[in-house]
Write a protein that holds these residues in place. Structure first.
Motif, PDB file in Angstrom:
ATOM      1  N   ALA A 170      -3.035 -14.386   1.045  1.00 45.61           N
ATOM      2  CA  ALA A 170      -1.943 -13.608   0.447  1.00 45.61           C
ATOM      3  C   ALA A 170      -1.984 -13.607  -1.082  1.00 45.61           C
ATOM      4  O   ALA A 170      -1.787 -12.548  -1.699  1.00 45.61           O
ATOM      5  CB  ALA A 170      -0.600 -14.108   0.954  1.00 45.61           C
ATOM      6  N   PRO A 171      -2.240 -14.749  -1.749  1.00 40.99           N
ATOM      7  CA  PRO A 171      -2.340 -14.701  -3.215  1.00 40.99           C
ATOM      8  C   PRO A 171      -3.463 -13.783  -3.705  1.00 40.99           C
ATOM      9  O   PRO A 171      -3.315 -13.107  -4.730  1.00 40.99           O
ATOM     10  CB  PRO A 171      -2.602 -16.161  -3.595  1.00 40.99           C
ATOM     11  N   ARG A 189      -2.241 -10.217  -3.364  1.00 43.63           N
ATOM     12  CA  ARG A 189      -1.259  -9.893  -4.412  1.00 43.63           C
ATOM     13  C   ARG A 189      -1.953  -9.615  -5.740  1.00 43.63           C
ATOM     14  O   ARG A 189      -1.515  -8.742  -6.503  1.00 43.63           O
ATOM     15  CB  ARG A 189      -0.254 -11.035  -4.548  1.00 43.63           C
ATOM     16  N   GLU A 190      -3.032 -10.342  -6.042  1.00 46.75           N
ATOM     17  CA  GLU A 190      -3.799 -10.058  -7.258  1.00 46.75           C
ATOM     18  C   GLU A 190      -4.333  -8.627  -7.241  1.00 46.75           C
ATOM     19  O   GLU A 190      -4.278  -7.923  -8.254  1.00 46.75           O
ATOM     20  CB  GLU A 190      -4.978 -11.026  -7.380  1.00 46.75           C
ATOM     21  N   ILE A 216      -3.152  -6.068  -5.491  1.00 44.89           N
ATOM     22  CA  ILE A 216      -2.027  -5.141  -5.571  1.00 44.89           C
ATOM     23  C   ILE A 216      -1.534  -5.029  -7.010  1.00 44.89           C
ATOM     24  O   ILE A 216      -1.274  -3.931  -7.515  1.00 44.89           O
ATOM     25  CB  ILE A 216      -0.899  -5.606  -4.631  1.00 44.89           C
ATOM     26  N   THR A 217      -1.398  -6.160  -7.676  1.00 47.37           N
ATOM     27  CA  THR A 217      -0.936  -6.173  -9.068  1.00 47.37           C
ATOM     28  C   THR A 217      -1.873  -5.374  -9.966  1.00 47.37           C
ATOM     29  O   THR A 217      -1.436  -4.735 -10.930  1.00 47.37           O
ATOM     30  CB  THR A 217      -0.837  -7.624  -9.581  1.00 47.37           C
ATOM     31  N   ASP A 261       7.070  -8.875   2.572  1.00 46.04           N
ATOM     32  CA  ASP A 261       6.843  -9.109   1.142  1.00 46.04           C
ATOM     33  C   ASP A 261       5.624  -8.340   0.637  1.00 46.04           C
ATOM     34  O   ASP A 261       5.660  -7.731  -0.443  1.00 46.04           O
ATOM     35  CB  ASP A 261       6.654 -10.612   0.883  1.00 46.04           C
ATOM     36  N   LEU A 262       4.535  -8.375   1.407  1.00 40.15           N
ATOM     37  CA  LEU A 262       3.330  -7.656   0.998  1.00 40.15           C
ATOM     38  C   LEU A 262       3.553  -6.146   1.035  1.00 40.15           C
ATOM     39  O   LEU A 262       3.064  -5.415   0.161  1.00 40.15           O
ATOM     40  CB  LEU A 262       2.158  -8.041   1.904  1.00 40.15           C
ATOM     41  N   ALA A 281       5.532  -5.215  -2.065  1.00 37.54           N
ATOM     42  CA  ALA A 281       4.698  -5.270  -3.264  1.00 37.54           C
ATOM     43  C   ALA A 281       3.766  -4.063  -3.335  1.00 37.54           C
ATOM     44  O   ALA A 281       3.578  -3.459  -4.406  1.00 37.54           O
ATOM     45  CB  ALA A 281       3.897  -6.567  -3.277  1.00 37.54           C
ATOM     46  N   ALA A 282       3.163  -3.700  -2.200  1.00 42.08           N
ATOM     47  CA  ALA A 282       2.236  -2.561  -2.179  1.00 42.08           C
ATOM     48  C   ALA A 282       2.974  -1.254  -2.466  1.00 42.08           C
ATOM     49  O   ALA A 282       2.483  -0.401  -3.215  1.00 42.08           O
ATOM     50  CB  ALA A 282       1.526  -2.496  -0.832  1.00 42.08           C
TER      51      ALA A 282
END
Length: 329
Positions: free
Chosen positions: A85-86, A89-90, A92-93, A118-119, A122-123
């Protein structure tokens, strides 16, 4: 239209994805990421046994992503969604769409609903698409059977059988299915969660949700397949009586009726590899791919062939049932 991609994860599957990406017009590899210090600093093309392509492998994921601004990240690191997941997220960011071979990402809404939410959020906020896929889960035992139901006026039940000769697959997979263990060692590894095919439950829930079935119960059983003769591969040696691999069955029930059966037999020396789908419907359907789908080749191909679909998809966390039809291009 050229798609700029970063290859994130250069194990056996990631290398297969990168190798195929190098051969496709319309794809430009602009970055490569891996934590292995023996790969870091080397040209990706040279790692693949080709001429240099001017892409240096880096251990700095965030730095690489922010520097090269990829359209799509081809992510192939681990099976555990919590673990990756981290990394997701990188990506996606950095504003990149993500195609990942993380098995638990193929359909995470049932087992990990909060992380999935959560994902997804974020997406959506970043305006990108996040997708988990591969040959299984992502195709052979979920997306492909679901596609076959398009010809049915009614579907009452589905059974999918996948038999894989793991001797033809990569070393980490042969070890993950317990090849070469004693039956007692196999049982212990199953209790520890170290021996199993990851993704069968995700396929089960993908099928049920897509068909609009609310399952009342489900189970997932794992049993060893014992070798009847000695089998030697490039990676393991299995004596007669030792574990050749895994027999795993996931079942879904509506009331007392078994409506989904996913039967996976993955072991070294399997004599009759195949992928078979049987649909109890109107009309009834049965399809067999003799010899089965070669998982490592197919996983790389699906990751690459999904690029065109993911660039047309809506933002958010999606499954293979949500993106436009994936096909060779």
């Amino acid at each position: 239209m050229t798609t700029r991609v970063v290859c994130y994860g250069l194990g056996p599957i990631g290398m297969g994805i990168a190798r195929l990406a190098c051969t496709r017009s319309g794809i430009q590899i602009v970055g490569a990421i891996d934590v292995d210090p023996q790969k870091a600093g080397r040209d990706l093309g040279e790692l693949l046994g080709r001429s240099a392509i001017g892409v240096t492998v880096s251990v700095d994921a965030a730095g690489t992503l922010s520097r090269v601004h990829p359209d799509v990240v081809l992510h192939a690191t681990q099976s555990s969604l919590a673990a990756v997941a981290p990394q997701l997220r990188e990506c996606i960011t950095a504003g990149a769409n993500v195609i990942s071979t993380c098995e638990e990402l193929a359909y995470p809404w049932s087992a990990q609903p909060q992380l999935a939410a959560d994902l997804d959020a974020a997406a959506r906020a970043a305006g990108v698409t996040l997708l988990g896929t591969g040959v299984n889960p992502g195709y052979a035992m979920d997306a492909l059977p679901l596609m076959l139901t398009a010809a049915c006026a009614e579907v009452r039940a589905m059974r999918v059988l996948r038999i894989v000769d793991a001797a033809q697959r990569r070393g980490p997979l042969q070890r993950k299915i317990g090849a070469g263990l004693t039956p007692d060692e196999f049982a212990q590894r199953v209790r520890e969660g170290a021996v199993r095919h990851v993704g069968l439950a995700e396929s089960l829930h993908m099928i049920a949700a897509t068909l609009g079935w609310r399952l009342d119960a489900g189970d997932d059983t794992i049993m060893p397949i014992l070798a009847g003769r000695a089998v030697v591969t490039e990676h393991v040696s299995v004596e007669a009586g030792q574990v050749a691999g895994v027999h795993q069955i996931a079942r879904g029930y509506i009331g007392e009726r078994e409506v989904i059966t996913l039967d996976l037999r993955m072991y070294v020396g399997a004599p009759d590899p195949q992928d078979t789908v049987e649909i109890d419907g109107n009309p009834p359907l049965r399809m067999t791919i003799a010899g089965g789908i070669h998982g490592d080749i197919a996983t790389a191909a699906i990751a690459i062939n999904t690029i065109a679909s993911i660039r047309k998809a809506e933002p958010g966390l999606l499954s293979m049932t949500d993106v436009p039809l994936v096909h060779y291009w």
